[in-house]
Each structure stands twice: as structure tokens, then as C-alpha cells.
Design a protein around this motif. Sequence first.
Motif, mmCIF file in Angstrom:
data_model
loop_
_atom_site.group_PDB
_atom_site.id
_atom_site.type_symbol
_atom_site.label_atom_id
_atom_site.label_comp_id
_atom_site.label_asym_id
_atom_site.label_seq_id
_atom_site.Cartn_x
_atom_site.Cartn_y
_atom_site.Cartn_z
ATOM 1 N N TYR A 25 0.569 -1.268 -0.074
ATOM 2 C CA TYR A 25 0.124 0.546 -0.027
ATOM 3 C C TYR A 25 1.165 1.116 -0.281
ATOM 4 O O TYR A 25 2.229 1.529 0.369
ATOM 5 N N TYR A 26 0.431 2.429 -0.100
ATOM 6 C CA TYR A 26 1.452 3.590 -0.676
ATOM 7 C C TYR A 26 0.276 4.991 -0.825
ATOM 8 O O TYR A 26 -1.089 4.609 -1.050
ATOM 9 N N THR A 27 1.168 5.304 -0.441
ATOM 10 C CA THR A 27 0.431 7.616 -0.181
ATOM 11 C C THR A 27 1.127 8.039 -1.162
ATOM 12 O O THR A 27 2.720 7.952 -0.671
ATOM 13 N N THR A 28 0.671 8.971 -1.397
ATOM 14 C CA THR A 28 1.286 10.343 -1.913
ATOM 15 C C THR A 28 1.178 11.787 -0.712
ATOM 16 O O THR A 28 2.040 13.327 -1.985
ATOM 17 N N THR A 72 0.311 10.466 4.462
ATOM 18 C CA THR A 72 0.250 10.459 5.692
ATOM 19 C C THR A 72 0.874 8.832 5.528
ATOM 20 O O THR A 72 1.259 7.987 4.215
ATOM 21 N N THR A 73 0.599 8.380 6.530
ATOM 22 C CA THR A 73 1.419 6.906 6.768
ATOM 23 C C THR A 73 0.551 6.070 6.073
ATOM 24 O O THR A 73 -0.721 5.529 5.539
ATOM 25 N N PRO A 74 1.114 4.963 5.817
ATOM 26 C CA PRO A 74 -0.113 3.786 4.286
ATOM 27 C C PRO A 74 -0.218 2.956 5.512
ATOM 28 O O PRO A 74 0.731 2.331 6.407
ATOM 29 N N LYS A 131 6.311 12.313 -2.975
ATOM 30 C CA LYS A 131 7.200 11.732 -2.329
ATOM 31 C C LYS A 131 5.581 10.726 -1.918
ATOM 32 O O LYS A 131 4.892 10.927 -1.703
ATOM 33 N N PHE A 132 6.290 9.270 -1.981
ATOM 34 C CA PHE A 132 5.698 8.240 -2.159
ATOM 35 C C PHE A 132 6.665 7.757 -0.308
ATOM 36 O O PHE A 132 6.764 7.933 -0.302
ATOM 37 N N ARG A 133 5.406 7.063 0.004
ATOM 38 C CA ARG A 133 5.250 6.156 1.471
ATOM 39 C C ARG A 133 4.573 4.780 0.945
ATOM 40 O O ARG A 133 3.506 4.650 0.755
ATOM 41 N N VAL A 177 10.172 7.543 -0.795
ATOM 42 C CA VAL A 177 10.919 7.624 -2.398
ATOM 43 C C VAL A 177 10.605 9.226 -2.498
ATOM 44 O O VAL A 177 8.946 8.970 -3.048
ATOM 45 N N THR A 178 11.143 9.775 -3.220
ATOM 46 C CA THR A 178 10.517 10.820 -3.376
ATOM 47 C C THR A 178 11.220 11.084 -5.157
ATOM 48 O O THR A 178 12.819 11.710 -5.709
#
Length: 511
Positions: free
Chosen positions: A325-328, A331-333, A352-354, A370-371
Amino acid sequence: MKCPRCGSEMKDGMLFCEHCGEEIRIVQDFEPEIDGIVTGFENASNVRQTKVNMENHGKGREIPGLNPAKKRFSRKRRVFFAVSGAILLIVCIFAAIVGLRFQNADYQYQRAMRYIQAGAFDMACAYAERAVRLAPDESEYLAAYAVCLAQTGLREETEDVCFRILELDASNEQAYRALVAIYEEDGEYEKINELLLSCPDEQIVSSYPAYVAKPPEFSYESGIYDKALSLRLSANTSGTIYYTLDGSEPDENSLTYASPIFLESGAYRIRAVFVNQYGVSSEEAEGNYYVDVTVPEAPQVSPEEGSYSRPTLITVTGGENCKIYYTTDGTTPTQDKTEYTGPFPMPVGVTKFRFICYSLAGAAGEETQVTYSLNLHASLSIEAARNRLLIELMAADVIQDMDGTVETGTGHYVYNYRCAVTIDGVDYYLYREYYEDDAGNSAATGTDYVVDIMNGTCYKALQTVQAEAEPAVTGREAEAGEEQEEAGAETKEAVQDPWSSLTLEEIYSQD
């Protein structure tokens, strides 16, 4: 002798007058003695008539020739009859009152309660029975009757009456108390347990904790866990818990619970039963657990973070049997965020990806952040390229104006930017077509268009595997494709390389 009627002479011995026919009646002369007897009877008759008149009229006048003793006797008789009548009336009234009370259920119940309080249960039983007979659906009367029956040793009758009470009042404490006493005396503890488990009043049940055998309770609910469990089993009262770990039915020959059950990685089916101190077994309890203590590793993201000038696909890999799972938005995934399903285009600008992996048990691993900075060296901006597309579509009569108005229908088309793609070495902006009605409802039509970021050339973009199934462009709502988020959202494609399946087609006029 002459005829008394016409006066004619009549012969001796004749009974009728020869002239007028008159009957001749011969009356004999009475002797003095006989006349006196007749006179005496007349006098006696007159005396009796006078006495009757005095009694009927209540007059106290003295009757000539009547004896004073007889007068006193007559007065006593009148008093006697008056007193007797009054006594008879009182007796009748008393009998009526007694009869009414005999037919009054509440009176019979009150009498029964007095004898119960005095300990005279035999006397109380008769009154209580009459009260129940007069009012068979009154639980209060039945309860008094049950007490009397129990005290007089009539076990079966007491049991029957108590169950009649519980049919009328399922929470009648007196009925439960009487039944428990009967079963306790006979050692029928199974019946006590069954009786109390059927009771809807928990306060009554809690009065007899030692007799109740409830199923064991588990400290964890059935489910999937990402950590080892120390499972505790508990019972409602003193006794023994027996359990199995292999799915077999538990009994007194099974494992005895004495300490928490430690569950490590794997699947477990635990069945348990409780036996109280009277040997009564409970219903079975069961728990199913899957424990996975493996913590997923951090996901691997490609390409490396940094700045890019051409459209690039982002690819993420994780451990086996894991979901990513990820967010952009910073927020916390978590598991309720966007799920990664395959490579997707890098967004234009700085993002910025988490990313994070979750095991099937729900255990979360470490994040990977990662950004990316995608700055296309394009001659046209995203908005300018969209305007070029609208002009091309107007020329092909797909839309009527720059607002996307269609020739038929009341809605219009909207073209949203999705991402930058590379097809056959050329970079394009990709726009997805939506149909929006006057109420603001929007649906994807399943048609995509691309615009060359350098010279503005426009094409219809088709999926190679779906090229033959593509619907017409004009005057239709969505029939294929999954609706995505608006501009700026990441595309989630099911194919490994979403660009390799795209082919380009010229935009032709609808004529």
C-alpha cells in the motif's frame, strides 16, 4: 196440612202440592239436649274465631270466656316464632357471606398466606389450592400453592406447579428456588444446570453460580494474528476445563487446562468444554487462529528516487504473500490506503511516495520512502496540450465547442490529464475521456487520447488487446474501463508494462 204456597188442603203423607206442585219439607223438632250440644259447638267456634282475630290483629283485648293461661301461652308462641325467624335470617346471611368468601380467590390466597406464615402448611395447602382453582393463571397464587406442596413433600406436584408459574412468568424467583431445592435434594444437578441456563434473569442465575456450567471463554477471538498468542481459557465457576488442539471433540480424557496455551506460527483449532464440581458438562466452545509472526521486509522501489525529464514507470516489489500500500499525500500508508497492483507512470512534478508491505496476518513491515521529480522538457504545457486536443475533436465533430458539448444529448465530454507516457520513443500527455450529465454525474467512456508534448499532434490511444472491442466515441456513456481518480492521481494498471499495449490511431471526422 195446607200448602205453604197456595194454601190448598193437602193429604197426609203427600210430598208435593197437588195444585201448585210445591215441594213440602218436613222439619223435625229438636230435643233440648241436642240443642244444647249445638249451642256449645257454636260457642266454641266463636271462641276460636275470637282468638284467631286477636293473633292476626295483635289486639290485646280479653276474650270473654278465654282462660288467662292460654293468653300467656299464645304470647310466648309469638315471641318464639319471631326469635326463630331472626336467627334463621342471620344464619342465611352468614351462609351467604361464607359462600361468597369461598368463591373469592384473593380471600383464599390471603388465608393460605396466614397459615404459611404460621407454619401450618397442611391448612394453607387447602386454601392455596382453592385460590388456584378459582384463578389458575395467577402466578402469585400458584407460587403460594407450590410452597405448600413443597413443604408437605409432594415433589412431582410441586415441580408441575413451578413450571406452570414459569410459563406465566419466566423470571419468577420463587419457582426457581423451589425447583432448585427439589433437584438439589435428589442430586439432579444436570436439571439444575439446564433450568438456570434457560433463565432470562441473570440476577437469579448468579444466585446459584456453583450449579451453572457455561462454555469456556477464550481471551482472544478467532482470527488472524501477526504475533504469538498466550491464549487463556476461563470458566464461570469452580471446575475443570478440558481442551484439544487437533480439532477432536474434548472430554474428560482430553488435555486439562492449567496455564495459558502458547500459539506460535501456524493454524490452530481449539475446542474446549467445562465440567463443574458437580460433574455437569457445559456446551462446547471453539476458537480458530492463524498466527503469522513473519514481519514483511521493506518494499523495493524502482527507479531510484531523484529527478527525471522523461516519462518513467514506477515498479514496487515486496515479500511473498504480501500486499503493498502507498500514499502520496504524506500520510502513513495503511491497509485502507491505495493498493499497489502493478507499474504506474511517475507523476509530473515533485511527488513523495510512502510504501509499506502487510502480511496476510496483517503484520506491517518497515516503510520505504522515495521522492521523484519529473520535469518534462516539453514545448506544450498540460493545459495547452488539452486545448490542442479539444480543437482536434471539434474538427472531427466529436464535440461541438471547447466545453465539450455533444451534438445529441444534454451532457458534455470532459478530458482529464492522467499521466505522461512514452510510446515508440515519443513522449505524450495522456488524457482520459469522461461523459458528464447536467446533474454533474461523471463516468469514463473507455477512450483515451494522447498529445505529443513537443508538437501537439493528437491521437486516439487504444489498448492492443482491446482494440476490436473499443466502443464508438460519440454519444455514449462508459461501457468499459474502471473509473479512476481525477487529475494528479496515479494510474493502477493490471499489466506489467501499461505502455507496451498502447497503439495510436488518427482522429477522424464523425461524418
